[in-house]
Motif scaffolding. Structure first.
Motif: not given
Length: 272
Positions: A157-170, A210-222
């Motif tokens: 779960q990406v749920e912080s400003a820090e995590a958004v900055e690191n989303a591609a790496g995650i 966009a960044e998660v899909k670019a990494a080839g992974k599935i992405v969802g949201v609440n």
């Protein structure tokens, strides 16, 4: 002769084939901790139910009861664990949870720790207890130890400003199947508590998609508000969490009270 079987499909299996019209996968939270509520929601026609062990009033036994209640339906069960902890994750996996969401993952290192927790040594640190556990149906799943990874879906779960900055790496961490975005906590860490629909929060969610899909992974949201859910679907979300048992009960019972007891004051909830 003991019964031999494979566990039911996990969350990633929902994306293995073509869905009608390529539609987005949709599901909902079960936060009440009640197995009856989980069963009712599992039979509603949604793709998955997300059993919430982070915020819901649940323990291992109640999660087990909910997993068993959902198992009789063509609906995938997903469990959100309380914390990114190897011991807790091991226990939920041994209960037979095959699809996990690990909350508060802020960095690639956090994501790697979650991967390690779901994998047996030497690839990870998951303790070996399948002969004693529902995960392998008490050693009735053929070759479970070697095949465990094929049965497990790991979402973080990406749920912080820090995590958004690191989303591609995650998202790029090997062993992560996908990312679930939590706009509520994200808004709070951006100084916008309770404002999931703020343009800056929405922009951060779309950037993460966009960044998660670019990494080839599935992405969802609440996204409990339909217009917000539709916006994220248009932005490319693969799955959307569109409600919760407790929220449906709360809003529905309020509507009944407003209809038969008193006039609606017009003051709605501040958030979901």
């Amino acid at each position: 002769m003991p019964f031999r079987l494979d566990p039911p499909k996990s969350f990633k299996d929902l994306f293995a084939g073509e869905r009608p019209a390529g539609r987005t996968v949709a599901g909902m939270f079960v936060c009440s901790g009640d197995a009856g509520a989980a069963e009712i929601c599992a039979g509603a026609g949604l793709d998955y139910v997300l059993i919430d062990a982070e915020h819901g009033p649940v323990n291992l036994e109640s999660v087990l009861a909910q997993l068993r209640a959902v198992a009789g339906y063509d609906c995938v069960s997903v469990v959100r664990v309380p914390f990114n902890d190897a011991v807790l994750i091991k226990q939920f996996l041994d209960l037979g949870a095959q699809s996990l969401i690990v909350p508060m993952v802020n960095t690639a290192d956090d994501a790697a720790a979650a991967v390690s927790a779901v994998r047996y040594a030497p690839a990870g640190v998951r303790g070996v207890g399948s002969a004693l556990a529902r995960s392998a149906r008490w050693n009735r799943v053929p070759d479970y130890l070697a095949r465990a990874d094929e049965f497990i879906t790991l979402l973080v779960q990406v749920e912080s400003a820090e995590a958004v900055e690191n989303a591609a790496g995650i998202a790029e961490v090997d062993g992560i199947d996908g990312v679930f975005i939590g706009p509520s906590d994200l808004a709070a860490t951006m100084g916008l508590l309770g404002q999931q629909d703020h343009p800056d929060v929405v922009a951060a969610v779309k950037r993460t998609i966009a960044e998660v899909k670019a990494a080839g992974k599935i992405v969802g949201v609440n996204a409990f508000v339909e217009s917000q859910a539709r916006e994220y679907i248009a932005a490319g979300a693969d799955f959307v969490n569109v409600g919760a048992d407790v929220a449906i009960l709360a809003r529905g019972s309020e509507a009944l009270a407003a209809k038969y007891i008193a006039e609606d004051s017009g003051a709605g909830p501040a958030s979901y």
